[in-house]
Write an enzyme that holds these catalytic residues in place. Structure first.
Site, PDB file in Angstrom:
ATOM      1  N   ARG A  71     -53.348  15.620  -2.738  1.00 26.94           N
ATOM      2  CA  ARG A  71     -53.033  14.630  -3.761  1.00 26.94           C
ATOM      3  C   ARG A  71     -52.853  13.266  -3.108  1.00 26.94           C
ATOM      4  NH1 ARG A  71     -48.513  15.033  -5.188  1.00 26.94           N
ATOM      5  NH2 ARG A  71     -47.802  16.863  -4.061  1.00 26.94           N
ATOM      6  N   TYR A 200     -60.590  17.088  -5.405  1.00 29.71           N
ATOM      7  CA  TYR A 200     -59.611  18.011  -4.835  1.00 29.71           C
ATOM      8  C   TYR A 200     -58.475  18.408  -5.786  1.00 29.71           C
ATOM      9  CZ  TYR A 200     -56.408  20.436  -1.980  1.00 29.71           C
ATOM     10  OH  TYR A 200     -55.611  21.427  -1.514  1.00 29.71           O
ATOM     11  N   GLY A 202     -55.090  19.103  -7.147  1.00 24.33           N
ATOM     12  CA  GLY A 202     -54.165  18.413  -8.045  1.00 24.33           C
ATOM     13  C   GLY A 202     -54.686  17.079  -8.554  1.00 24.33           C
ATOM     14  N   LYS A 209     -51.128  19.139 -12.448  1.00 21.52           N
ATOM     15  CA  LYS A 209     -50.077  18.140 -12.268  1.00 21.52           C
ATOM     16  C   LYS A 209     -50.188  17.002 -13.288  1.00 21.52           C
ATOM     17  CE  LYS A 209     -48.052  20.489  -9.312  1.00 21.52           C
ATOM     18  NZ  LYS A 209     -48.301  20.748  -7.937  1.00 21.52           N
ATOM     19  N   HIS A 229     -41.473  21.159 -12.129  1.00 27.03           N
ATOM     20  CA  HIS A 229     -42.211  21.673 -10.961  1.00 27.03           C
ATOM     21  C   HIS A 229     -41.469  22.908 -10.440  1.00 27.03           C
ATOM     22  CE1 HIS A 229     -44.158  20.576  -6.786  1.00 27.03           C
ATOM     23  NE2 HIS A 229     -44.887  21.444  -7.441  1.00 27.03           N
ATOM     24  N   SER A 251     -43.592  20.160  -3.051  1.00 23.14           N
ATOM     25  CA  SER A 251     -44.872  20.763  -2.705  1.00 23.14           C
ATOM     26  C   SER A 251     -44.833  21.387  -1.314  1.00 23.14           C
ATOM     27  CB  SER A 251     -45.963  19.695  -2.763  1.00 23.14           C
ATOM     28  OG  SER A 251     -46.006  19.151  -4.068  1.00 23.14           O
ATOM     29  N   CYS A 253     -43.106  23.863  -0.191  1.00 27.75           N
ATOM     30  CA  CYS A 253     -41.754  24.190   0.282  1.00 27.75           C
ATOM     31  C   CYS A 253     -41.305  25.573  -0.171  1.00 27.75           C
ATOM     32  CB  CYS A 253     -40.764  23.139  -0.178  1.00 27.75           C
ATOM     33  SG  CYS A 253     -40.974  21.571   0.692  1.00 27.75           S
ATOM     34  N   ASP A 280     -45.553  27.537  -9.916  1.00 28.09           N
ATOM     35  CA  ASP A 280     -45.604  26.087  -9.685  1.00 28.09           C
ATOM     36  C   ASP A 280     -45.026  25.247 -10.822  1.00 28.09           C
ATOM     37  OD1 ASP A 280     -46.458  24.046  -7.805  1.00 28.09           O
ATOM     38  OD2 ASP A 280     -47.996  23.477  -9.252  1.00 28.09           O
ATOM     39  N   ARG A 377     -56.315  25.831   0.315  1.00 30.83           N
ATOM     40  CA  ARG A 377     -55.719  26.568  -0.812  1.00 30.83           C
ATOM     41  C   ARG A 377     -56.610  27.708  -1.293  1.00 30.83           C
ATOM     42  NH1 ARG A 377     -50.739  24.229  -3.317  1.00 30.83           N
ATOM     43  NH2 ARG A 377     -50.268  22.544  -1.884  1.00 30.83           N
ATOM     44  N   ARG A 408     -36.839  21.126   2.127  1.00 30.78           N
ATOM     45  CA  ARG A 408     -36.813  21.349   3.576  1.00 30.78           C
ATOM     46  C   ARG A 408     -35.785  20.423   4.190  1.00 30.78           C
ATOM     47  NH1 ARG A 408     -41.620  23.646   6.046  1.00 30.78           N
ATOM     48  NH2 ARG A 408     -42.927  24.279   4.312  1.00 30.78           N
ATOM     49  N   ASN A 505     -34.834  36.088   1.274  1.00 28.44           N
ATOM     50  CA  ASN A 505     -34.242  35.169   0.287  1.00 28.44           C
ATOM     51  C   ASN A 505     -33.673  35.939  -0.905  1.00 28.44           C
ATOM     52  OD1 ASN A 505     -34.859  32.950   1.876  1.00 28.44           O
ATOM     53  ND2 ASN A 505     -36.888  32.683   0.938  1.00 28.44           N
TER      54      ASN A 505
HETATM   55  P1  GTP Z   1     -47.142  23.881  -3.802  1.00 26.34           P
HETATM   56  O1  GTP Z   1     -48.218  24.816  -4.225  1.00 26.34           O
HETATM   57  O2  GTP Z   1     -47.661  22.756  -2.945  1.00 26.34           O
HETATM   58  O3  GTP Z   1     -46.312  23.356  -4.911  1.00 26.34           O
HETATM   59  O4  GTP Z   1     -46.228  24.678  -2.732  1.00 26.34           O
HETATM   60  P2  GTP Z   1     -45.145  25.862  -2.830  1.00 26.34           P
HETATM   61  O5  GTP Z   1     -43.802  25.280  -3.086  1.00 26.34           O
HETATM   62  O6  GTP Z   1     -45.626  26.932  -3.728  1.00 26.34           O
HETATM   63  O7  GTP Z   1     -45.112  26.375  -1.302  1.00 26.34           O
HETATM   64  P3  GTP Z   1     -45.504  27.782  -0.661  1.00 26.34           P
HETATM   65  O8  GTP Z   1     -44.732  28.927  -1.217  1.00 26.34           O
HETATM   66  O9  GTP Z   1     -46.983  27.890  -0.673  1.00 26.34           O
HETATM   67  O10 GTP Z   1     -45.012  27.597   0.851  1.00 26.34           O
HETATM   68  C1  GTP Z   1     -45.498  26.591   1.686  1.00 26.34           C
HETATM   69  C2  GTP Z   1     -45.112  26.842   3.113  1.00 26.34           C
HETATM   70  O11 GTP Z   1     -43.710  27.121   3.250  1.00 26.34           O
HETATM   71  C3  GTP Z   1     -45.857  28.021   3.720  1.00 26.34           C
HETATM   72  O12 GTP Z   1     -46.382  27.627   4.960  1.00 26.34           O
HETATM   73  C4  GTP Z   1     -44.798  29.081   3.883  1.00 26.34           C
HETATM   74  O13 GTP Z   1     -45.068  29.897   4.980  1.00 26.34           O
HETATM   75  C5  GTP Z   1     -43.502  28.286   4.040  1.00 26.34           C
HETATM   76  N1  GTP Z   1     -42.327  29.037   3.523  1.00 26.34           N
HETATM   77  C6  GTP Z   1     -42.201  29.569   2.282  1.00 26.34           C
HETATM   78  N2  GTP Z   1     -41.026  30.237   2.144  1.00 26.34           N
HETATM   79  C7  GTP Z   1     -40.381  30.102   3.321  1.00 26.34           C
HETATM   80  C8  GTP Z   1     -39.104  30.562   3.804  1.00 26.34           C
HETATM   81  O14 GTP Z   1     -38.325  31.223   3.116  1.00 26.34           O
HETATM   82  N3  GTP Z   1     -38.787  30.227   5.089  1.00 26.34           N
HETATM   83  C9  GTP Z   1     -39.624  29.483   5.878  1.00 26.34           C
HETATM   84  N4  GTP Z   1     -39.224  29.190   7.111  1.00 26.34           N
HETATM   85  N5  GTP Z   1     -40.839  29.055   5.461  1.00 26.34           N
HETATM   86  C10 GTP Z   1     -41.212  29.341   4.202  1.00 26.34           C
HETATM   87  C1  SPV Z   2     -48.603  20.498  -5.109  1.00 20.55           C
HETATM   88  O1  SPV Z   2     -49.017  19.622  -4.328  1.00 20.55           O
HETATM   89  O2  SPV Z   2     -47.420  20.522  -5.511  1.00 20.55           O
HETATM   90  C2  SPV Z   2     -49.511  21.576  -5.552  1.00 20.55           C
HETATM   91  C3  SPV Z   2     -50.924  21.455  -5.210  1.00 20.55           C
HETATM   92  O3  SPV Z   2     -49.080  22.494  -6.215  1.00 20.55           O
HETATM   93  S1  SPV Z   2     -51.773  20.334  -6.244  1.00 20.55           S
HETATM   94  O4  SPV Z   2     -52.376  21.076  -7.327  1.00 20.55           O
HETATM   95  O5  SPV Z   2     -52.826  19.710  -5.410  1.00 20.55           O
HETATM   96  O6  SPV Z   2     -50.857  19.357  -6.757  1.00 20.55           O
HETATM   97 MN    MN Z   3     -46.872  22.232  -6.688  1.00 19.02          MN
END
Ligand code: GTP
Ligand code: SPV
Ligand code: MN
Length: 599
Positions: A71, A200, A202, A209, A229, A251, A253, A280, A377, A408, A505
């Site tokens: 994005r 791309y 988002g 989004k 979100h 995002s 996280c 999401d 992705r 984070r 978790n």
């Molecule tokens: P978007 O799709 O961008 O909104 O992201 P999301 O919030 O769905 O993030 P996602 O679950 O894909 O995690 C992104 C990164 O965080 C990955 O590289 C995971 O390995 C890492 N991650 C997720 N959960 C944990 C956790 O509990 N501990 C740690 N250390 N890393 C984590």
């Molecule tokens: C984010 O960035 O929070 C996503 C991926 O979930 S996107 O669809 O590119 O926004």
């Molecule tokens: Mn997202």
């Protein structure tokens, strides 16, 4: 042939044709026949690559331009008539000016190309919480992704009806994918989105989004609901009851990971199970019983690939084994399958990295390169997910017991704490900050404020958005979900995460559920309720999470928190209020109260 008689749709599509001048117009009915022809065409033109159809049936691969991999927040605009209505967290431009400027870019942008007209529903078709959108695009990749991510096709028009004007108009053209002329523009007052020069995720899957957060948050404010979100998950307890929890993390996280969590052995043995409703986005509205109900407006997962493996997220990996589109991951040429960092221990020797170069994967990664882009992705159908909730298609949604915020944070923020009430919880949401990730262009690892994990997605004035949160809390009264904050990312002096995270978790969710049920006590601190010693279950991970580590995880460092609160006051004053953010007094009061408690 057009799929609707609705004159509002027909008139708008005609306007978009006149503007972009495509050679051909194709209405997407969503039939397998039509989709298969498009898949075939995309493979023939090289837009997409067919993967190993035995190991990954129905799966395709796509590579975006290296300048177009995330994005682009600096090129994203909220165009409201009054600048103040967009507020300090958004780029703003006068709508007339923006329409005029972009019309020049769109003029003839689809010459020699096909325009696809995509009707889609965000939310289960027929749900009172669902909404219809129409996206016109010159990208087959967009059509095939929208097919996975939304309820796409003729049924969406049936739901809209022949006269309604209540649909979101999305215009997308990849044009020349010129980053200098890339714009992602929302016109919330016109239910309109214009996106140009990107191909791309988002930026171009306009249901996601652009609509389901930026436009929908604005609609929600006016119509008495919330677009957030947030992931949505259900925890089935040993007694059979399912408690639903939503969680907002910025995002990349951890939303997808938490949404698909597999409980630790001890919990499984006791009968706990986790179900995914969404990973999401959540749309939430008070139901007839006065509780807050959530639906996932999406129909698939656009998930971060790197880091996903059998151990970290088995359910996500399983979801990608068929009918999935992979974007910017690496290809293992030995069997024409996909690879990304941490999928397996050893990278493939005969690899094609995400930009398309054939490399020796072992040597290439040893030199410090990644084979997959960090924001690569998968687009996977929700129905593929082994733990998809039986309530996934429930038009009423699921009742929410708890709302979690997180981000984070290497220090300061404890593993988990609970707000004193909804107003304090709203303050906590406004105070979310997180280290930046590869999900958006720009520096990675920089701490930034990201209120409610919505900074890039609030379609109006952030102060009004906070006021809307407070109003929703008043409406829900004592039926409002309890509000929590978590941090899976606390680090030791050497930069290692001190909490195991992922499946573990569940131990934090367990405490959160018990707090909702009133079956566990808590320590009252200056910042909120924190678990008492021994109340986070560490059975089976005692070696890793020793009492000393748990102390660190739950510690509220007075000096750090005094700094945190000072920073929040600066943020409210300088970044928000001084720039036109209309901060509700109740949130300033919360800040004063925490400050007083810390003294
Ligand atoms: P978007 O799709 O961008 O909104 O992201 P999301 O919030 O769905 O993030 P996602 O679950 O894909 O995690 C992104 C990164 O965080 C990955 O590289 C995971 O390995 C890492 N991650 C997720 N959960 C944990 C956790 O509990 N501990 C740690 N250390 N890393 C984590
Ligand atoms: C984010 O960035 O929070 C996503 C991926 O979930 S996107 O669809 O590119 O926004
Ligand atoms: Mn997202």
């Amino acid at each position: 042939m057009s799929l609707t008689k609705n004159p509002n749709v027909l008139k708008w599509v005609d306007e978009m044709i006149a503007l972009t001048k495509p050679e051909k117009v194709v209405w997407i009915d969503g039939s397998e026949e039509q989709l298969n022809a498009l898949r075939k065409e995309a493979v023939e033109t090289g837009e997409m690559i067919e993967l190993n159809q035995e190991k990954l049936p129905g799966c395709l691969y796509h590579r975006t331009n290296p300048n177009d991999v995330a994005r682009v927040e600096d090129r994203t605009f909220i165009c409201t008539r009054n600048k103040e209505d967009a507020g300090p967290t958004n780029n703003w431009c006068d709508p007339k000016e923006m329409y005029a400027k972009l019309s020049k870019l769109y003029d003839g942008a689809m010459k020699g190309r096909t325009m696809y007209v995509i009707p889609y529903s965000m939310g289960p078709i027929g749900s009172p919480l669902a909404k219809v959108g129409v996206e016109v695009t010159d990208s087959i990749y967009v059509v095939l992704n929208m097919n996975i991510m939304t309820r796409m096709g003729a049924d969406a028009f049936k739901n809209l009806g022949d006269t309604s004007d209540d649909f979101v108009r999305g215009l997308h053209s990849k044009a020349n994918v010129d980053p200098e002329q890339r714009y992602i523009v929302q016109f919330p007052e016109d239910n309109t989105i214009w996106s140009i020069n990107s191909a791309y995720g988002g930026n171009v899957l306009l249901g996601k989004k652009c609509f389901a957060l930026r436009i929908a948050s604005f609609q929600g404010k006016n119509e008495g609901w919330m677009a957030e979100h947030m992931l949505i998950l259900g925890v089935k307890k040993p007694d059979g009851e399912v408690k639903y929890i939503t969680a907002a993390f910025p995002s990349a996280c951890g939303k997808t990971n938490l949404a698909m969590l597999i409980p630790p052995e001890g919990y499984k043995k006791d009968g706990y199970e986790v179900f995914t409703v969404g990973d999401d986005i959540a749309w939430m509205k008070p139901g007839e019983d006065g509780r807050l109900y959530a639906i996932n407006p999406e129909n698939g997962f656009f998930g971060v690939a790197p880091g996903t493996n059998e151990k970290s997220n088995f359910n996500a990996l399983e979801s990608t084994k068929k009918n999935t589109i992979f974007t910017n991951v690496a290809i293992d040429n030995s069997d024409n399958t996909v690879w990304w960092e941490k999928l397996t221990k050893n990278p493939p020797v005969d690899a094609t990295e995400w930009k398309g170069a054939k490399v020796n994967g072992v040597e290439y990664t040893a030199q410090g390169n990644t084979l997959a882009h960090p924001n690569s992705r998968f687009t996977a159908p929700a129905e593929n997910c082994p733990c998809i909730s039986p309530e996934f298609n429930n038009p009423k949604g699921v009742p929410v017991s708890a709302i979690i915020f997180g981000g984070r944070r290497a220090s300061t923020t404890p593993l988990v704490y609970q707000s004193f009430d909804w107003v304090h919880g709203t303050y906590m949401g406004s105070a979310v900050s997180s280290e930046t990730t590869a999900a958006a262009t720009g520096a990675v690892g920089v701490l930034r404020h990201d209120p409610m994990a919505m900074k890039p997605f609030i379609g109006y004035n952030v102060g009004d958005y906070w006021a809307h949160w407070l109003e929703m809390g008043e409406k829900l009264g004592d039926k409002a979900p309890k509000i929590f904050n978590v941090n899976w990312f606390k680090q030791d002096e050497n930069g290692n995460f001190i909490w195991p995270g992922f499946g573990d978790n569940m131990r934090v969710l367990d405490w959160i559920i018990k707090r909702c049920e009133g079956t566990v006590d808590a320590e009252e601190t200056a910042i909120g309720y924190v678990p008492k010693k021994g109340d986070i279950n560490v059975d089976g991970i005692e070696d890793e999470v020793t009492p000393e580590v748990m102390d660190k995880l739950l510690n509220i460092d007075k000096d750090l928190w005094t700094k945190e609160i000072a920073e929040m006051r600066r943020y409210y004053n300088e970044d928000i209020a001084a720039k036109g953010g209309r901060i509700p007094q109740a949130l300033y009061d919360e800040l004063d109260k925490i400050e007083a408690r810390l003294k």
